[in-house]
Design a protein around this motif. Structure first.
Motif, PDB file in Angstrom:
ATOM      1  N   UNK A 287       0.867  -1.173   0.000  1.00  0.00           N
ATOM      2  CA  UNK A 287       0.000   0.000   0.000  1.00  0.00           C
ATOM      3  C   UNK A 287       0.904   1.224   0.000  1.00  0.00           C
ATOM      4  N   UNK A 288       0.916   1.933  -1.120  1.00  0.00           N
ATOM      5  CA  UNK A 288       1.849   3.023  -1.351  1.00  0.00           C
ATOM      6  C   UNK A 288       1.109   4.355  -1.299  1.00  0.00           C
ATOM      7  N   UNK A 289       1.692   5.335  -0.614  1.00  0.00           N
ATOM      8  CA  UNK A 289       1.118   6.674  -0.589  1.00  0.00           C
ATOM      9  C   UNK A 289       2.260   7.678  -0.704  1.00  0.00           C
ATOM     10  N   UNK A 290       1.943   8.901  -1.070  1.00  0.00           N
ATOM     11  CA  UNK A 290       2.954   9.950  -1.188  1.00  0.00           C
ATOM     12  C   UNK A 290       2.735  10.990  -0.100  1.00  0.00           C
ATOM     13  N   UNK A 346       3.659   9.759  -9.353  1.00  0.00           N
ATOM     14  CA  UNK A 346       5.093   9.820  -9.068  1.00  0.00           C
ATOM     15  C   UNK A 346       5.568   8.585  -8.316  1.00  0.00           C
ATOM     16  N   UNK A 347       4.646   7.860  -7.705  1.00  0.00           N
ATOM     17  CA  UNK A 347       5.009   6.647  -6.970  1.00  0.00           C
ATOM     18  C   UNK A 347       4.983   5.399  -7.850  1.00  0.00           C
ATOM     19  N   UNK A 357      -0.660   3.271 -10.718  1.00  0.00           N
ATOM     20  CA  UNK A 357      -0.691   1.840 -10.415  1.00  0.00           C
ATOM     21  C   UNK A 357      -1.677   1.559  -9.288  1.00  0.00           C
ATOM     22  N   UNK A 358      -2.213   0.343  -9.276  1.00  0.00           N
ATOM     23  CA  UNK A 358      -3.339   0.012  -8.386  1.00  0.00           C
ATOM     24  C   UNK A 358      -2.963  -0.026  -6.911  1.00  0.00           C
ATOM     25  N   UNK A 359      -1.670  -0.149  -6.568  1.00  0.00           N
ATOM     26  CA  UNK A 359      -1.303  -0.195  -5.151  1.00  0.00           C
ATOM     27  C   UNK A 359      -1.049   1.192  -4.567  1.00  0.00           C
TER      28      UNK A 359
END
Length: 414
Positions: A287-290, A346-347, A357-359
């Motif tokens: 689970x990616x966040x900026x 950017x992630x 991307x979906x994550x």
């Protein structure tokens, strides 16, 4: 104003305040008790088993102030890579940053559990050096797997700890708002984070559980009358203000700008942030966040353009990562920042021109800040939690959810 009008005005004002208070979503806090504890930073540098080769360790303290014992399920965890601290800066086409964007999708975790008896404080070291040398007199009463050596064969010097109350079979979470925690990070020798003899501590972020199942009784959802009750979603902790307190939608911290001309040596502002949307199962999802930073100096001038992508756990020396945290930019003795989780292309692991991307998502987060002035003075504090629904949170409410598995964990004091 006559007495009747005054009474009416007070009644209206009181009703408005009460309505606002009940409408607001309760946030996790470092100054309350809860059923879930998050320690955003754990450090155990060079945990070799040899005191002379080790430089730091973290003492974890947890207290159960209930008249009932409780089992805790815990996870050490860490994540690899920080994209914009990679060699070459944060340019989208920087090979180092591109590799780091892949690494932040690599999570590592180690689970364990133990029982805390009624009205008992417990303590344990994250690494293997706390009970040697100078600290040999300090007795800890829980033995846990050593942080840094994970079950997948990887190792790391820093990360996070999450612990929550579970039932006796360790197959579901329970309501037990009686837990508090504290982390003390001790430096035994000079290292990249602090000088020998430095120590600093912070409170664990505590999230209260809420129980809504008993409609016949008029208890508050987080009343101690529900202590021990099973929560409705086993193996899933929803930090949404309904099952547990909500996790923060943004974080705030105040700091002395890096490279301040009168500072003794180089002062540093380091943040460690734990993602409240984390999958701790064996077959986990990333689970990616900026984190989008906005900075204000003492003259109320604001600066934007600083941002970093993060996975389940993140750490950054802000003055090294961004000129906006340096004195040459801010030109004042103090400043503050706000870090807001956002969803951004950017992630992406690959091209930032492609679809997101979906994550990648908007997550909720908690964090701590370590301030270091030349290695001579060091302190830490919890970053301030900001909730959703305010003017500065233009993104959706960040997702807060912890997933875990029912792999058997042996409980008890060993």
């Amino acid at each position: 104003m006559n007495k009747k009008l005054l009474v009416a005005a007070i009644a209206v004002a009181t009703a408005a305040v009460s309505s606002s208070a009940f409408a607001a979503t309760k946030l996790g806090s470092a100054t309350q008790k809860g059923s879930l504890l998050i320690f955003p930073r754990v450090e155990a540098l060079n945990p070799t088993g040899n005191f002379f080769g080790a430089t730091s360790d973290t003492l974890i303290q947890i207290t159960n102030d209930s008249s009932k014992p409780v089992d805790l399920k815990c996870y050490w965890a860490t994540t690899e890579g920080n994209p914009y601290n990679a060699l070459g800066g944060n340019a989208a086409n920087n090979p180092g940053a591109a590799a780091a964007r892949i690494l932040i999708r690599e999570n590592h975790a180690q689970d364990f559990g133990f029982t805390v008896t009624k009205n008992q404080p417990v303590s344990f070291w994250a690494g293997d050096i706390g009970n040697t040398g100078f600290f040999s007199f300090l007795t800890t009463n829980v033995k846990v797997p050593q942080f840094s050596f994970f079950q997948d064969g990887t190792s790391s010097n820093a990360g996070e700890l999450k612990c929550w109350a579970v039932n006796a079979k360790s197959n579901g979470e329970i309501h037990h708002n009686h837990l508090t925690g504290k982390a003390t990070i001790v430096s035994f020798a000079d290292n990249q984070n602090a000088a020998q003899g430095q120590a600093h501590e912070y409170n664990a972020m505590a999230f209260q559980a809420h129980y809504w199942g008993d409609k016949k009784k008029q208890y508050e959802p987080n009343s101690i009358n529900y202590t021990g009750k099973a929560l409705p979603t086993p193996f899933r902790l929803d930090l949404d203000g309904k099952e547990y307190d909500q996790c923060a939608s943004a974080l705030v911290g105040q700091f002395i700008p890096t490279y301040h001309p009168v500072a003794l040596g180089v002062n540093r502002t380091q943040v460690s942030v734990a993602n409240c949307h984390e999958d701790l199962r064996q077959d986990w999802d990333a689970h990616i966040t900026k984190l989008t930073y906005k900075i204000w100096n003492a003259n109320e001038v604001s600066y934007t353009g600083a941002h970093e992508c993060m996975g389940a756990w993140y750490e950054s020396d802000l003055g090294v990562a961004f000129p906006h945290f340096q004195y040459k930019t801010l030109k004042t003795d103090t400043a503050y920042f706000r870090a807001t989780p956002t969803a951004s292309k950017l992630c992406n692991q690959g091209s930032q021109k492609a679809a997101m991307e979906t994550d990648i998502e908007v997550s909720s987060v908690v964090g701590v800040q370590v301030n270091d002035i030349g290695g001579a003075y060091q302190s830490s504090s919890n970053l301030v939690n900001l909730g959703s629904g305010t003017t500065y949170t233009t993104e959706a409410v960040g997702k807060g959810q912890i997933l875990w598995s029912d792999i058997d964990t042996e409980f008890g004091k060993k």
